[in-house]
Design a protein around this motif. Structure first.
Motif, PDB file in Angstrom:
ATOM      1  N   PHE A 137     -37.002  20.499  -0.960  1.00 54.59           N
ATOM      2  CA  PHE A 137     -36.135  19.349  -0.757  1.00 54.59           C
ATOM      3  C   PHE A 137     -35.663  18.812  -2.101  1.00 54.59           C
ATOM      4  CE2 PHE A 137     -38.356  19.497   3.229  1.00 54.59           C
ATOM      5  CZ  PHE A 137     -37.464  18.985   4.163  1.00 54.59           C
ATOM      6  N   ALA A 141     -33.317  13.677  -1.015  1.00 53.89           N
ATOM      7  CA  ALA A 141     -33.800  13.922   0.340  1.00 53.89           C
ATOM      8  C   ALA A 141     -35.289  13.630   0.461  1.00 53.89           C
ATOM      9  CB  ALA A 141     -33.508  15.363   0.747  1.00 53.89           C
ATOM     10  N   ARG A 144     -35.787   9.814   0.544  1.00 57.50           N
ATOM     11  CA  ARG A 144     -35.373   9.228   1.831  1.00 57.50           C
ATOM     12  C   ARG A 144     -36.310   9.658   2.961  1.00 57.50           C
ATOM     13  NH1 ARG A 144     -29.883  10.066  -0.460  1.00 57.50           N
ATOM     14  NH2 ARG A 144     -29.136   7.959  -0.980  1.00 57.50           N
ATOM     15  N   ALA A 145     -36.833  10.851   2.855  1.00 53.52           N
ATOM     16  CA  ALA A 145     -37.796  11.301   3.856  1.00 53.52           C
ATOM     17  C   ALA A 145     -39.062  10.451   3.777  1.00 53.52           C
ATOM     18  CB  ALA A 145     -38.143  12.771   3.628  1.00 53.52           C
ATOM     19  N   GLY A 215     -36.092  17.046  12.258  1.00 54.19           N
ATOM     20  CA  GLY A 215     -34.913  16.624  11.523  1.00 54.19           C
ATOM     21  C   GLY A 215     -34.990  17.040  10.060  1.00 54.19           C
ATOM     22  N   LEU A 216     -36.172  16.944   9.466  1.00 56.33           N
ATOM     23  CA  LEU A 216     -36.334  17.358   8.077  1.00 56.33           C
ATOM     24  C   LEU A 216     -36.124  18.858   7.906  1.00 56.33           C
ATOM     25  CD1 LEU A 216     -39.368  15.159   6.963  1.00 56.33           C
ATOM     26  CD2 LEU A 216     -36.978  14.954   6.240  1.00 56.33           C
ATOM     27  N   HIS A 217     -36.591  19.614   8.883  1.00 56.78           N
ATOM     28  CA  HIS A 217     -36.332  21.055   8.861  1.00 56.78           C
ATOM     29  C   HIS A 217     -34.827  21.328   8.825  1.00 56.78           C
ATOM     30  CE1 HIS A 217     -40.128  23.245   9.142  1.00 56.78           C
ATOM     31  NE2 HIS A 217     -40.596  22.296   9.936  1.00 56.78           N
ATOM     32  N   ALA A 218     -34.077  20.512   9.568  1.00 57.94           N
ATOM     33  CA  ALA A 218     -32.620  20.731   9.674  1.00 57.94           C
ATOM     34  C   ALA A 218     -31.891  20.404   8.376  1.00 57.94           C
ATOM     35  CB  ALA A 218     -32.065  19.899  10.817  1.00 57.94           C
ATOM     36  N   VAL A 219     -32.388  19.420   7.613  1.00 60.75           N
ATOM     37  CA  VAL A 219     -31.677  19.030   6.399  1.00 60.75           C
ATOM     38  C   VAL A 219     -32.232  19.694   5.155  1.00 60.75           C
ATOM     39  CG1 VAL A 219     -31.114  16.794   7.414  1.00 60.75           C
ATOM     40  CG2 VAL A 219     -33.142  17.008   5.969  1.00 60.75           C
ATOM     41  N   ARG A 220     -33.308  20.422   5.297  1.00 62.96           N
ATOM     42  CA  ARG A 220     -33.894  21.085   4.130  1.00 62.96           C
ATOM     43  C   ARG A 220     -32.892  22.056   3.541  1.00 62.96           C
ATOM     44  NH1 ARG A 220     -38.666  25.502   4.594  1.00 62.96           N
ATOM     45  NH2 ARG A 220     -39.086  25.853   2.367  1.00 62.96           N
ATOM     46  N   ARG A 221     -32.728  21.987   2.262  1.00 61.85           N
ATOM     47  CA  ARG A 221     -31.730  22.852   1.634  1.00 61.85           C
ATOM     48  C   ARG A 221     -32.217  24.269   1.470  1.00 61.85           C
ATOM     49  NH1 ARG A 221     -32.117  20.864  -4.717  1.00 61.85           N
ATOM     50  NH2 ARG A 221     -33.964  22.094  -5.268  1.00 61.85           N
TER      51      ARG A 221
END
Length: 221
Positions: A137, A141, A144-145, A215-221
Motif C-alpha cells: 500500500f 492509502a 487512510r486505512a 475494500g482494502l484488497h480492491a484498492v491495493r496497488r
C-alpha cells in the motif's frame, strides 16, 4: 537521648502518575465514565482534588493517559505464524484494539475523545501502518486505512458498550425497535429483526471488518 520520631499520623497518601491512572481505570470499571470525576478520584486516592492537577491539568489530560494505558500491549499483538497474509495480520491487530477497549467499562468512550501520543497508541498505529506498507500500500492509502479501521472499531465498540450496560441481557432499545417496526409498514426491517436486535456483537464486528478488508484488497496497488 531522644526517641526516634514516629511517622506523622494522617500523612497524605503517596501520589504519582501511574497510580493515579490505574485508580481512575478502577473507578471507570466500577461506575462508568459519567461517574468519574476528579473529586471522586481524589477521594479514592486519599488526597485533595487540587493535588491531581500536578500531573493532569484537566480531566481530558487524565482521560488521554487512561486511553494510552488501555491499549498497552496492542502494538505487540501478532497473529499465529502462517502464510504471511497481510489482511489477517491487519485483522488480528484490529481485533486486539477492540478487545482492549472492551476490557474496560466505557473504554471506547474514553478512547474516542482522546488523541494520545504515547508509545502504546503510536506503537499500535505504527504496527498497523507497517503491515500495510509492507503489503504494497502507498503511504496515503496506508494512513487512510488506519483511520478507517480505528474509526470502525471505536464506533462499533461504542455502540456495543452502550447497548449492553452491566447486567443487561439484550440491547437497551431492542423492545422499542420491535414495537416500532410492528406498528408500521417496514417489511424489510421485520425480516431482518433477528439480526438487528442480536447481541452477537462479535459477529457484527467481524462482518464489518471483513467488508473493510475486502475494500482494502480492491484498492491495493
Amino acid at each position: 537521648m531522644s526517641k526516634p520520631s514516629s511517622p506523622a499520623r494522617g500523612r497524605p497518601a503517596r501520589l504519582d502518575r501511574a497510580r493515579t491512572v490505574q485508580t481512575a481505570l478502577d473507578l471507570l470499571d466500577e461506575s462508568g465514565l459519567d461517574a468519574l470525576t476528579m473529586r471522586r478520584l481524589a477521594d479514592a486516592m486519599g488526597v485533595q482534588a487540587g493535588a491531581l492537577y500536578r500531573y493532569f491539568a484537566t480531566k481530558q489530560n487524565l482521560l488521554t493517559a487512561m486511553a494510552e494505558q488501555m491499549v498497552g500491549g496492542v502494538a505487540g499483538a501478532s497473529g499465529p505464524a502462517g502464510d504471511g497474509d497481510w489482511s489477517e495480520e491487519v485483522a488480528y491487530l484490529t481485533r486486539a484494539l477492540r478487545t482492549a477497549l472492551l476490557a474496560h467499562r466505557d473504554g471506547a468512550r474514553v478512547y474516542a475523545g482522546t488523541h494520545a501520543t504515547g508509545p502504546n497508541t503510536l506503537g499500535f498505529a505504527d504496527s498497523l501502518v507497517g503491515v500495510l506498507r509492507a503489503a504494497g500500500f502507498g503511504d496515503d492509502a496506508a494512513a487512510r486505512a488506519l483511520y478507517s479501521l480505528v474509526n470502525f472499531t471505536v464506533g462499533h465498540t461504542l455502540e456495543e458498550q452502550a447497548a449492553l450496560q452491566p447486567g443487561d441481557r439484550e440491547p437497551a432499545d431492542a423492545g422499542a425497535l420491535h414495537e416500532a417496526v410492528a406498528a408500521g409498514k417496514y417489511p424489510h426491517l421485520a425480516a431482518t429483526l433477528p439480526v438487528l436486535t442480536s447481541t452477537d456483537f462479535a459477529a457484527h464486528f467481524e462482518f464489518g471488518l471483513r467488508l473493510l478488508l475486502d475494500g482494502l484488497h480492491a484498492v491495493r496497488r
